[in-house]
Design a protein around this motif. Structure first.
Motif, PDB file in Angstrom:
ATOM      1  N   THR A  25      -3.560   1.591   6.862  1.00 26.43           N
ATOM      2  CA  THR A  25      -2.536   2.534   7.311  1.00 26.43           C
ATOM      3  C   THR A  25      -2.343   3.599   6.243  1.00 26.43           C
ATOM      4  O   THR A  25      -1.982   3.283   5.100  1.00 26.43           O
ATOM      5  CB  THR A  25      -1.192   1.826   7.574  1.00 26.43           C
ATOM      6  OG1 THR A  25      -1.379   0.810   8.562  1.00 26.43           O
ATOM      7  CG2 THR A  25      -0.154   2.824   8.083  1.00 26.43           C
ATOM      8  N   ASN A  81       2.016   7.997  10.836  1.00 30.76           N
ATOM      9  CA  ASN A  81       0.881   7.662   9.985  1.00 30.76           C
ATOM     10  C   ASN A  81      -0.434   7.713  10.762  1.00 30.76           C
ATOM     11  O   ASN A  81      -0.460   8.046  11.950  1.00 30.76           O
ATOM     12  CB  ASN A  81       1.074   6.268   9.378  1.00 30.76           C
ATOM     13  CG  ASN A  81       1.404   5.220  10.426  1.00 30.76           C
ATOM     14  OD1 ASN A  81       0.802   5.190  11.505  1.00 30.76           O
ATOM     15  ND2 ASN A  81       2.369   4.360  10.144  1.00 30.76           N
ATOM     16  N   GLU A  83      -3.396   4.993  11.590  1.00 30.50           N
ATOM     17  CA  GLU A  83      -3.745   3.575  11.525  1.00 30.50           C
ATOM     18  C   GLU A  83      -5.224   3.397  11.839  1.00 30.50           C
ATOM     19  O   GLU A  83      -5.752   4.015  12.766  1.00 30.50           O
ATOM     20  CB  GLU A  83      -2.901   2.779  12.524  1.00 30.50           C
ATOM     21  CG  GLU A  83      -1.407   2.879  12.272  1.00 30.50           C
ATOM     22  CD  GLU A  83      -0.600   2.224  13.380  1.00 30.50           C
ATOM     23  OE1 GLU A  83      -1.092   2.197  14.534  1.00 30.50           O
ATOM     24  OE2 GLU A  83       0.503   1.742  13.099  1.00 30.50           O
TER      25      GLU A  83
END
Length: 211
Positions: A25, A81, A83
């Motif tokens: 991540t 974010n 991933e």
């Protein structure tokens, strides 16, 4: 250019490729797809992006400990974010000892404890492996246990269940205590009167003796 925080966890399996991967991540919020660059090779992950909310450019290059299968790897770009699920190329029962090729520790790389499980506990982990640390959410439950412990301690106060009394009950208890004190004062009053009578009678007796 800033370096983003990178979280990672892993799974390993000697026979099932789908259970042999790296969770990665890259924590950079609000990166528009047009301002995101992600290059995944068998031996590295290169990220670059601009965060609109933080108004910063971020970049990081991760040289991996071992090879991955790029075609079987997956990415998921969210508002918070990026991933990645990187499929390990070699089927192996043992974990990678680390994520990066270089053993030197880097400040931006951290263990993703929400996804991490110990090597010998992988079979017990849920299939999606998300929310494994949900048991930690039981922390508020500790508050409930503490409350029940306090309720049990109420037994030291004549078996009164404070949890049922509430604030008004506590005030009532206070009022009762005051009434008891007043009753005690009333009981003591006759004794004071007797003392006054006794003290007043003594001088009288002395006067009679003098006469």
């Amino acid at each position: 250019m800033a370096t983003p925080e990178v979280l990672w966890a892993q799974r390993s399996n000697k026979t099932e490729a789908a259970k042999n991967f790296i969770y990665l991540t890259i924590s950079v919020p609000d990166v528009q797809p047009s301002k995101l660059k992600l290059d995944i090779t068998p031996t590295s992950v290169v990220f670059a992006g601009h965060s609109d909310s933080l108004k910063k450019d971020y970049a990081v290059t991760l040289d991996l400990y071992d090879e991955i299968d790029v075609s079987a790897s997956k990415t998921n770009h969210t508002a918070k974010n990026v991933e990645l699920v990187l499929r390990k190329k070699e089927l192996k029962e043992e974990f990678w000892p680390r994520l990066l090729k270089d053993a030197k520790k880097v400040h931006f790389l951290k263990t993703d404890f929400d996804k991490w499980v110990d090597e010998d506990e992988q079979d017990e982990a849920p299939e999606d492996d998300l929310g494994n640390m949900g048991g930690m959410g039981g922390m508020p439950g500790m508050g409930g246990d503490m409350a029940s412990m306090m309720g049990g301690a109420g037994g030291d106060f004549g078996g009164i269940d404070f949890s049922k009394l509430g604030g008004a009950g506590m005030e009532g208890m206070g009022g009762g205590a005051e009434e008891e004190e007043e009753d005690d004062d009333d009981d003591e009053m006759p004794e004071l009167e007797e003392d006054d009578e006794a003290s007043s009678s003594k001088p009288a007796a002395k006067i009679e003796e003098v006469n």
